[in-house]
Design a protein around this motif. Structure first.
Motif, mmCIF file in Angstrom:
data_model
loop_
_atom_site.group_PDB
_atom_site.id
_atom_site.type_symbol
_atom_site.label_atom_id
_atom_site.label_comp_id
_atom_site.label_asym_id
_atom_site.label_seq_id
_atom_site.Cartn_x
_atom_site.Cartn_y
_atom_site.Cartn_z
ATOM 1 N N LYS A 1 -8.927 -1.196 -2.671
ATOM 2 C CA LYS A 1 -7.439 -0.879 -3.008
ATOM 3 C C LYS A 1 -7.462 -1.170 -4.563
ATOM 4 N N LEU A 2 -6.340 -0.340 -5.183
ATOM 5 C CA LEU A 2 -6.300 -0.586 -6.586
ATOM 6 C C LEU A 2 -4.717 -1.360 -6.836
ATOM 7 N N ASP A 3 -4.741 -1.888 -7.689
ATOM 8 C CA ASP A 3 -3.128 -2.553 -8.155
ATOM 9 C C ASP A 3 -2.520 -1.075 -8.989
ATOM 10 N N ASN A 4 -1.964 -0.458 -8.059
ATOM 11 C CA ASN A 4 -1.496 0.862 -8.741
ATOM 12 C C ASN A 4 0.065 0.513 -9.056
ATOM 13 N N VAL A 5 0.422 -0.379 -9.645
ATOM 14 C CA VAL A 5 1.857 -0.432 -10.021
ATOM 15 C C VAL A 5 2.327 0.664 -10.807
ATOM 16 N N GLN A 6 1.574 1.157 -11.837
ATOM 17 C CA GLN A 6 2.118 2.234 -12.744
ATOM 18 C C GLN A 6 2.345 3.611 -11.478
ATOM 19 N N SER A 7 1.870 3.762 -10.714
ATOM 20 C CA SER A 7 1.926 4.909 -9.878
ATOM 21 C C SER A 7 3.409 4.612 -8.810
ATOM 22 N N ARG A 8 3.197 3.560 -8.588
ATOM 23 C CA ARG A 8 4.376 3.203 -7.708
ATOM 24 C C ARG A 8 5.823 3.150 -8.664
ATOM 25 N N LEU A 9 5.649 2.906 -9.926
ATOM 26 C CA LEU A 9 6.840 3.061 -10.673
ATOM 27 C C LEU A 9 7.104 4.402 -11.050
ATOM 28 N N SER A 10 6.128 5.220 -11.295
ATOM 29 C CA SER A 10 6.407 6.862 -11.350
ATOM 30 C C SER A 10 6.846 7.236 -10.218
ATOM 31 N N TYR A 11 6.693 6.884 -8.877
ATOM 32 C CA TYR A 11 7.130 7.400 -7.734
ATOM 33 C C TYR A 11 8.560 7.071 -7.514
ATOM 34 N N GLU A 12 8.882 6.049 -8.003
ATOM 35 C CA GLU A 12 10.419 5.466 -7.841
ATOM 36 C C GLU A 12 11.122 6.204 -8.976
ATOM 37 N N GLN A 13 10.801 6.346 -10.143
ATOM 38 C CA GLN A 13 11.338 7.358 -11.183
ATOM 39 C C GLN A 13 11.466 8.602 -10.441
ATOM 40 N N ALA A 14 10.524 9.349 -10.109
ATOM 41 C CA ALA A 14 10.545 10.722 -9.297
ATOM 42 C C ALA A 14 11.633 10.811 -8.001
ATOM 43 N N VAL A 15 11.705 9.647 -7.429
ATOM 44 C CA VAL A 15 12.664 9.730 -6.542
ATOM 45 C C VAL A 15 14.231 9.618 -6.953
ATOM 46 N N THR A 16 14.329 8.429 -8.113
ATOM 47 C CA THR A 16 15.544 8.811 -8.999
ATOM 48 C C THR A 16 15.809 10.150 -9.426
ATOM 49 N N GLN A 17 15.056 10.853 -9.787
ATOM 50 C CA GLN A 17 15.198 12.173 -10.461
ATOM 51 C C GLN A 17 15.669 13.109 -9.252
ATOM 52 N N LEU A 18 15.033 12.905 -8.184
ATOM 53 C CA LEU A 18 15.285 13.669 -6.997
ATOM 54 C C LEU A 18 16.663 13.440 -6.416
ATOM 55 N N ASN A 19 17.214 12.264 -6.529
ATOM 56 C CA ASN A 19 18.501 11.906 -5.957
ATOM 57 C C ASN A 19 19.473 12.607 -7.140
ATOM 58 N N SER A 20 19.176 12.430 -8.254
ATOM 59 C CA SER A 20 20.061 12.837 -9.506
ATOM 60 C C SER A 20 20.146 14.461 -9.330
ATOM 61 N N ALA A 21 19.059 15.190 -9.094
ATOM 62 C CA ALA A 21 18.972 16.840 -8.846
ATOM 63 C C ALA A 21 19.720 17.103 -7.549
ATOM 64 N N ALA A 22 19.730 16.102 -6.896
ATOM 65 C CA ALA A 22 20.503 16.547 -5.447
ATOM 66 C C ALA A 22 22.011 16.349 -5.695
ATOM 67 N N SER A 23 22.288 15.484 -6.655
ATOM 68 C CA SER A 23 23.757 15.328 -6.882
ATOM 69 C C SER A 23 24.154 16.447 -7.636
ATOM 70 N N GLN A 24 23.583 17.039 -8.841
ATOM 71 C CA GLN A 24 23.724 17.889 -9.574
ATOM 72 C C GLN A 24 23.945 19.107 -8.905
ATOM 73 N N MET A 25 23.196 19.327 -7.931
ATOM 74 C CA MET A 25 22.961 20.486 -7.061
ATOM 75 C C MET A 25 24.332 20.745 -6.183
ATOM 76 N N ASN A 26 24.753 19.663 -5.612
ATOM 77 C CA ASN A 26 26.056 19.336 -4.630
ATOM 78 C C ASN A 26 27.208 19.746 -5.620
ATOM 79 N N THR A 27 27.171 19.285 -6.977
ATOM 80 C CA THR A 27 28.201 19.550 -7.878
ATOM 81 C C THR A 27 28.338 20.872 -8.231
ATOM 82 N N ALA A 28 27.262 21.584 -8.455
ATOM 83 C CA ALA A 28 27.401 23.055 -9.118
ATOM 84 C C ALA A 28 27.539 23.755 -7.598
#
Length: 172
Positions: free
Chosen positions: A29-56
């Protein structure tokens, strides 16, 4: 050859020379902290996009209602419709980004692809590895591959005395 699909530091390394492994067994197993951080950022972007879609969508419904009553122009209605379509596309793109980042996290785990025996080990714990860099070799299956270095001067004599099939085209 066993290797990871991304870069990282090996944190778990359960591979030993001669070890028998089962298909799917976690080997490293690798210490893939960078991958987990990128995943968290992608989830944040998804939540933001969902909010923008609901507003639109709410804005589109409001402008549609006003347009049907004659209080909004066709231009306003088309603009709201385009904004909603763009928000939907952003949301779909963000969902794909989350899926890609989940794959990147999975690339930090090395599982045995087949039942077999570890034939060589070329890495160790706390070592930084690159994508495709071999960390071990797994012998799997029943076929055996043997490589021999035979001088050209004796190759004809060896071939005549052998009782096995030899593929000389594959020799270097």
């Amino acid at each position: 050859n066993l290797s990871f699909r991304n870069t990282g530091i090996i944190t778990v390394f359960d591979i030993q020379l001669g070890q028998k492994v089962k298909k799917g067994q976690l080997l490293a197993k690798l210490d893939n902290v960078q991958s987990r951080l990128s995943y968290e950022q992608a989830v944040t972007q998804l939540n933001s996009a969902a909010s923008q879609m609901n507003t639109a969508k709410l804005s589109l419904n409001r402008v549609r209602s006003l347009f049907e009553k004659g209080s909004a122009s066709l231009s306003d209605f088309e603009s709201a419709k385009n904004a909603y379509n763009n928000a939907q596309e952003s949301h779909e793109s963000a969902k794909r980004g989350v899926a890609i980042q989940q794959e990147q996290i999975r690339y930090g785990y090395l599982n045995a692809p087949e039942d077999g025996v570890i034939a060589s080990v070329t890495s160790e714990i706390d070592e930084t590895v690159s994508p495709g860099q071999s960390v071990a070799t797994l012998n799997a299956g029943s076929d055996m591959e043997i490589t021999l270095g035979i001088p050209e001067s004796v190759i004809n004599g060896v071939k005549e005395n052998m009782n096995v099939d030899v593929d000389f085209a594959s020799l270097p």
